[in-house]
Design an enzyme around this catalytic site. Structure first.
Site, short mmCIF file in Angstrom:
data_model
loop_
_atom_site.label_atom_id
_atom_site.label_comp_id
_atom_site.label_asym_id
_atom_site.label_seq_id
_atom_site.Cartn_x
_atom_site.Cartn_y
_atom_site.Cartn_z
N LYS A 50 5.42 1.82 -3.28
CA LYS A 50 5.31 3.28 -3.83
C LYS A 50 5.73 3.15 -5.05
O LYS A 50 6.20 2.16 -5.52
CB LYS A 50 6.45 4.04 -3.19
CG LYS A 50 6.17 5.50 -3.34
CD LYS A 50 5.23 5.77 -1.99
CE LYS A 50 4.77 7.35 -2.32
NZ LYS A 50 4.09 7.93 -1.15
N ASN A 100 -1.92 19.27 -2.07
CA ASN A 100 -2.97 18.49 -1.23
C ASN A 100 -2.67 18.69 0.11
O ASN A 100 -3.40 18.84 1.10
CB ASN A 100 -2.83 16.99 -1.86
CG ASN A 100 -3.84 16.29 -0.80
OD1 ASN A 100 -3.61 15.61 0.07
ND2 ASN A 100 -5.15 16.39 -1.24
N LYS A 140 0.93 -1.15 0.01
CA LYS A 140 -0.10 0.18 0.03
C LYS A 140 1.02 1.27 0.04
O LYS A 140 1.75 1.28 0.82
CB LYS A 140 -0.87 0.01 1.32
CG LYS A 140 -1.82 1.22 1.36
CD LYS A 140 -3.23 1.00 0.79
CE LYS A 140 -3.82 2.24 0.30
NZ LYS A 140 -3.31 3.15 -1.01
N LYS A 155 5.41 3.50 8.36
CA LYS A 155 4.41 4.38 8.39
C LYS A 155 3.20 3.79 8.74
O LYS A 155 2.49 3.67 9.41
CB LYS A 155 4.12 5.43 7.28
CG LYS A 155 3.29 6.32 7.16
CD LYS A 155 2.76 7.02 6.13
CE LYS A 155 3.95 7.78 5.44
NZ LYS A 155 3.80 8.69 4.28
N GLY A 182 -2.57 8.56 -4.20
CA GLY A 182 -1.81 9.48 -4.85
C GLY A 182 -0.72 9.92 -4.14
O GLY A 182 -0.23 9.25 -2.99
N ASP A 183 0.06 10.78 -4.54
CA ASP A 183 1.19 11.69 -3.84
C ASP A 183 1.67 12.74 -4.73
O ASP A 183 0.51 13.10 -5.57
CB ASP A 183 2.49 10.50 -3.80
CG ASP A 183 3.86 10.83 -2.94
OD1 ASP A 183 3.69 10.96 -1.70
OD2 ASP A 183 4.66 11.58 -3.68
N THR A 190 -4.57 13.76 4.99
CA THR A 190 -3.24 13.77 5.43
C THR A 190 -2.73 15.07 6.33
O THR A 190 -2.42 15.11 7.28
CB THR A 190 -2.25 13.73 4.00
OG1 THR A 190 -2.51 12.53 3.33
CG2 THR A 190 -0.74 13.66 4.69
N SER A 240 -7.02 5.93 3.49
CA SER A 240 -6.77 5.21 2.26
C SER A 240 -7.34 3.73 2.88
O SER A 240 -8.07 2.88 2.17
CB SER A 240 -5.40 4.90 1.79
OG SER A 240 -5.41 6.05 0.79
N GLN A 282 7.25 3.96 4.02
CA GLN A 282 5.93 3.71 3.86
C GLN A 282 5.49 2.43 4.70
O GLN A 282 4.63 2.15 5.43
CB GLN A 282 5.22 3.39 2.34
CG GLN A 282 3.70 3.33 2.07
CD GLN A 282 3.18 4.74 2.19
OE1 GLN A 282 3.76 5.48 1.39
NE2 GLN A 282 2.12 5.13 2.93
P1 NDP Z 1 1.21 17.94 -4.59
O1 NDP Z 1 1.51 17.51 -5.82
O2 NDP Z 1 -0.16 18.02 -3.96
O3 NDP Z 1 1.80 19.33 -3.85
C1 NDP Z 1 3.30 19.43 -3.92
C2 NDP Z 1 3.56 20.75 -3.54
O4 NDP Z 1 4.85 21.01 -3.19
C3 NDP Z 1 3.20 21.59 -4.53
O5 NDP Z 1 3.11 23.00 -4.20
C4 NDP Z 1 4.83 21.80 -5.11
O6 NDP Z 1 5.11 23.05 -6.08
C5 NDP Z 1 5.71 21.82 -4.20
N1 NDP Z 1 6.87 21.05 -4.51
C6 NDP Z 1 7.13 19.81 -5.17
N2 NDP Z 1 8.24 19.60 -5.16
C7 NDP Z 1 9.07 20.73 -5.16
C8 NDP Z 1 10.10 21.17 -5.08
N3 NDP Z 1 11.50 20.39 -5.62
N4 NDP Z 1 10.80 22.30 -4.44
C9 NDP Z 1 9.45 23.19 -4.00
N5 NDP Z 1 8.37 22.77 -4.15
C10 NDP Z 1 7.95 21.63 -4.23
O7 NDP Z 1 1.71 16.85 -3.58
P2 NDP Z 1 1.31 16.39 -1.89
O8 NDP Z 1 0.73 17.47 -1.29
O9 NDP Z 1 0.41 15.26 -2.17
O10 NDP Z 1 2.72 15.72 -1.42
C11 NDP Z 1 3.53 16.80 -0.59
C12 NDP Z 1 4.32 15.78 0.29
O11 NDP Z 1 3.50 15.01 1.27
C13 NDP Z 1 5.24 14.69 -0.33
O12 NDP Z 1 6.38 14.68 0.31
C14 NDP Z 1 4.18 13.36 -0.39
O13 NDP Z 1 5.14 12.51 -0.57
C15 NDP Z 1 4.13 13.83 1.18
N6 NDP Z 1 2.83 12.96 1.29
C16 NDP Z 1 1.45 13.10 0.52
C17 NDP Z 1 0.28 12.44 0.96
C18 NDP Z 1 -1.02 12.56 0.22
O14 NDP Z 1 -1.86 11.84 0.73
N7 NDP Z 1 -0.81 13.07 -0.93
C19 NDP Z 1 0.41 11.40 2.36
C20 NDP Z 1 1.63 11.64 2.92
C21 NDP Z 1 2.78 12.12 2.69
P3 NDP Z 1 4.28 23.31 -7.37
O15 NDP Z 1 3.10 23.31 -7.30
O16 NDP Z 1 5.19 24.31 -8.00
O17 NDP Z 1 4.64 22.07 -8.22
O1 2IT Z 2 3.19 8.89 1.63
C1 2IT Z 2 1.92 8.57 1.84
O2 2IT Z 2 1.64 8.09 2.65
C2 2IT Z 2 0.92 8.69 0.54
N1 2IT Z 2 1.43 9.46 -0.68
C3 2IT Z 2 -0.13 7.97 0.71
C4 2IT Z 2 -0.38 6.58 0.60
C5 2IT Z 2 -1.64 6.11 0.40
O3 2IT Z 2 -1.56 4.85 0.08
O4 2IT Z 2 -2.77 6.46 0.69
#
Ligand code: NDP
Ligand code: 2IT
Length: 451
Positions: A126, A241, A90, A114, A165-166, A209, A384, A111
Site C-alpha cells: 500500500k 468510487n 499489489k 485480502k 487507486g484508493d 469493488t 486489478s 491487503q
Molecule cells: P473515494 O476517494 O472515491 O471516496 C471516499 C469517500 O469516503 C468520499 O465520499 C469521502 O468524502 C468519504 N470519506 C473519506 N474520509 C472520510 C472521513 N474521514 N469521514 C467521512 N467521510 C469520509 O475512495 P474509495 O471509494 O475508493 O474508497 C473508500 C473506501 O474503500 C476506503 O476505505 C478504501 O480503502 C476502500 N477500498 C477502495 C477500493 C477501490 O478500489 N477504490 C478497493 C477496496 C477498498 P469526501 O468526498 O467528502 O472526501
Molecule cells: O484496498 C484495496 O483493495 C484497494 N484499494 C485496491 C487495490 C488494487 O490494487 O486494486
C-alpha cells in the site's frame, strides 16, 4: 494462555499512537487464527506471525511540486511493500491529509490477506501521500502526481510492485502517474492498475469493488438466510468510487439504497437515492453532498458536525442491509447497536476496516450476517489482477467477461470463507473464516519459500 494471547503479548510494547489502526488490524487477525495456530505447530515454529507483521520495506520520500500560484509545496510519499510470498506487491495508493505510516501499514497488512483470499498470484502493499487533492486544480493534481512518480518509479514494476487507486486516487490520478512513469522509463507496461480504458485499463475496474461487495453479500445471504437483497432497504456510507458502485449494483438488482454520505454529512432519500445526480456531484464536479437537496428538497441532509464521533447519522436509518463504504472506524459500537435495534440483518464492509472491534463484536453476538472488508471488497484488487493479465498478454477482455469472472471470484471467496469458518468450529463467523483462510495461504507459501 493460548498461543494467540502469547503472540499478541509479543507486539504490545511497540503500540505507538500512529500504529493504533495497524494494531487493531493485527490483533483481530491474531485472535482469529488462534484455532489454526493450535492445530498445527509449524506456524509458530516458522515464526510466521513475527515475519508477517513486519513489512519487507517501507519507502518514504519527499514530494516537491509547484501549485498554480508558483508556490513550492512539500508533501511526504510512501510505499509499504509488505509481503510478496504469493506474487508481486499489489495494493492501492491513498492521497488524503490523514495519511501516515501507521495507516498505510494497516492497509498493507489487510491487503496481504485480502489478496490471498482472491486465490490470485498477488502479494500485499500500500502507499500514498498526505497530499490533499480536494480543491486542487487538474494541473496541480497532475504536477503532484508527476513529482510523486519521479521518486516512486524506482521501486515499482509490473513484476515487482503494482500500485492502484484508493481514497483520493481514481483514474485521473492513475492516468497522470502512468504518463510520468512512461516518460521516465520509456516503457509502456502494466505498472499501475485502474488505468483509463484507452491505455490499458480493464473494463469494470472502476465498478469492481462496489459490484463485488454486492455479489459477495448476495452469496452470503443465500448461504446464511436463503434471502436476496431484492426489494430490501439498504443504507450506504461514503459517496466515492466504492459507495457509488455499491449503490449502482443495488439499484440494478432491485434493492433500495436510501443513503450515502461524505465528509460533510449524510443524505437520506427515502424513495431511493438519485445515482445520476450523485455521480454528477461527486465524480464529475467533485462537490459536497449538500447540493443534492437543491434537486431533491424532500431528501434530508444531516451535517456531519451535528454528530458525535461515536455516532454517525447514516447508521441511524433503519435498513435490512448496511454497507459502510467511506473509511476506517466509521461505524462505532453505538452505530452497531442502532443498526441492530432497527432490524438490520446484514452488514458488508466496502471500506477497509470501517467497523470498530466493539461494533464487530456486537454484530457477531447478535448473529448479524457480517461480511468483513478483506473478503467483501476484494473484487477491486481481483479485477486489478485481471488488468495485469490483460496488459501482460496485450489483450482486452469484454465488460461481460470481466463481470462474469468478478462474480465467480466473489462467490468463490464467500464459499471458501464460510467453509473455513465451519472447519475451524466457528460456523457463520466470516471474520475468523477470512482471517484463517487468507493467513493459511500466505503462511504455507512463506514456509515453502524458506526464510
Ligand atoms: P473515494 O476517494 O472515491 O471516496 C471516499 C469517500 O469516503 C468520499 O465520499 C469521502 O468524502 C468519504 N470519506 C473519506 N474520509 C472520510 C472521513 N474521514 N469521514 C467521512 N467521510 C469520509 O475512495 P474509495 O471509494 O475508493 O474508497 C473508500 C473506501 O474503500 C476506503 O476505505 C478504501 O480503502 C476502500 N477500498 C477502495 C477500493 C477501490 O478500489 N477504490 C478497493 C477496496 C477498498 P469526501 O468526498 O467528502 O472526501
Ligand atoms: O484496498 C484495496 O483493495 C484497494 N484499494 C485496491 C487495490 C488494487 O490494487 O486494486
Amino acid at each position: 494462555m493460548t498461543i494467540a494471547e502469547k503472540e499478541i503479548k509479543k507486539f504490545e510494547t511497540s503500540n505507538c499512537d500512529q500504529d493504533k489502526v495497524f494494531y487493531q488490524a493485527m490483533e483481530e487477525v491474531i485472535y482469529s487464527i488462534g484455532p489454526l495456530l493450535e492445530s498445527d505447530e509449524k506456524y509458530t515454529r516458522y515464526a510466521i506471525l513475527e515475519r508477517l507483521v513486519v513489512p519487507d520495506r517501507i519507502i518514504k520520500f519527499k514530494v516537491v511540486w509547484l501549485d498554480d500560484n508558483q508556490n513550492i509545496m512539500v508533501n511526504t510519499g510512501y510505499r509499504v511493500q509488505f509481503n510478496n510470498a504469493l506474487g508481486p506487491y499489489k495494493g492501492g495508493l491513498r492521497f488524503h491529509p490523514t495519511v501516515n505510516e501507521g495507516i498505510l501499514k494497516f492497509l498493507g497488512f489487510e491487503q496481504i490477506l485480502k489478496n490471498a483470499l482472491t486465490g490470485l498470484p498477488i502479494g500485499g502493499g500500500k502507499g500514498g501521500s498526505d497530499f490533499n487533492p480536494k480543491g486542487k486544480s487538474d494541473f496541480e493534481v497532475m504536477k503532484f502526481c508527476s513529482a510523486f512518480m519521479t521518486e516512486l518509479h524506482k521501486y515499482i514494476g509490473p513484476r515487482m510492485d503494482i500500485p492502484a487507486g484508493d481514497i483520493g486516487v481514481g483514474s485521473r490520478e492513475i492516468g497522470y502517474l502512468f504518463g510520468e512513469y512512461k516518460k521516465i522509463t520509456s516503457t509502456y507496461e502494466g505498472v499501475l492498475t485502474g488505468k483509463p480504458y484507452m491505455f490499458g485499463g480493464s473494463f469494470m475496474r472502476p465498478e469492481a469493488t462496489g459490484y463485488g461487495v454486492v455479489y459477495f453479500t448476495e452469496t452470503m445471504l443465500e448461504i446464511e438466510n436463503q434471502e436476496s437483497l431484492e426489494g430490501k432497504i439498504c443504507t450506504v456510507s461514503g459517496a466515492g468510487n466504492v459507495a457509488l458502485h455499491v449503490i449502482e449494483k443495488l439499484l440494478e438488482i432491485g434493492a433500495i439504497p436510501v443513503t450515502c454520505s461524505d465528509s460533510t454529512g449524510t443524505i437520506y432519500d427515502a424513495r431511493g437515492v438519485d445515482l445520476a445526480l450523485l455521480k454528477e456531484l461527486k465524480l464529475e464536479k467533485r462537490l459536497s453532498l449538500e447540493g443534492y437537496k437543491l434537486s431533491h428538497p424532500e431528501a434530508e441532509f444531516m451535517p456531519a458536525y451535528e454528530y458525535l464521533e461515536d455516532r454517525h447519522a447514516v447508521w441511524d436509518i433503519p435498513c435490512y442491509a448496511a454497507f459502510p463504504c467511506a473509511t476506517q472506524n466509521e461505524l462505532s459500537e453505538m452505530d452497531a447497536q442502532n443498526l441492530i435495534s432497527n432490524g438490520c440483518v446484514s452488514v458488508s464492509e466496502g471500506a477497509n476496516m470501517p467497523s470498530t472491534p466493539d461494533a464487530i463484536a456486537a454484530f457477531l453476538s447478535h448473529k448479524i450476517c457480517f461480511a468483513p472488508a478483506k473478503a467483501a471488497n476484494a473484487g477491486g484488487v481481483a479485477v486489478s489482477e485481471f488488468e495485469m493479465s490483460q496488459n501482460a498478454s496485450m489483450t482486452k477482455w469484454s465488460f461481460e467477461k470481466v463481470d462474469e469472472k468478478l462474480k465467480e471470484t466473489m462467490q468463490q471467496i464467500c464459499t471458501r470463507v464460510a467453509l473455513t469458518a465451519k472447519d475451524y468450529g466457528v460456523e457463520g463467523n466470516y471474520v475468523d473464516g477470512s482471517n484463517i483462510a487468507g493467513f493459511k495461504r500466505v503462511a504455507d507459501a512463506m514456509i515453502a519459500e524458506g526464510i
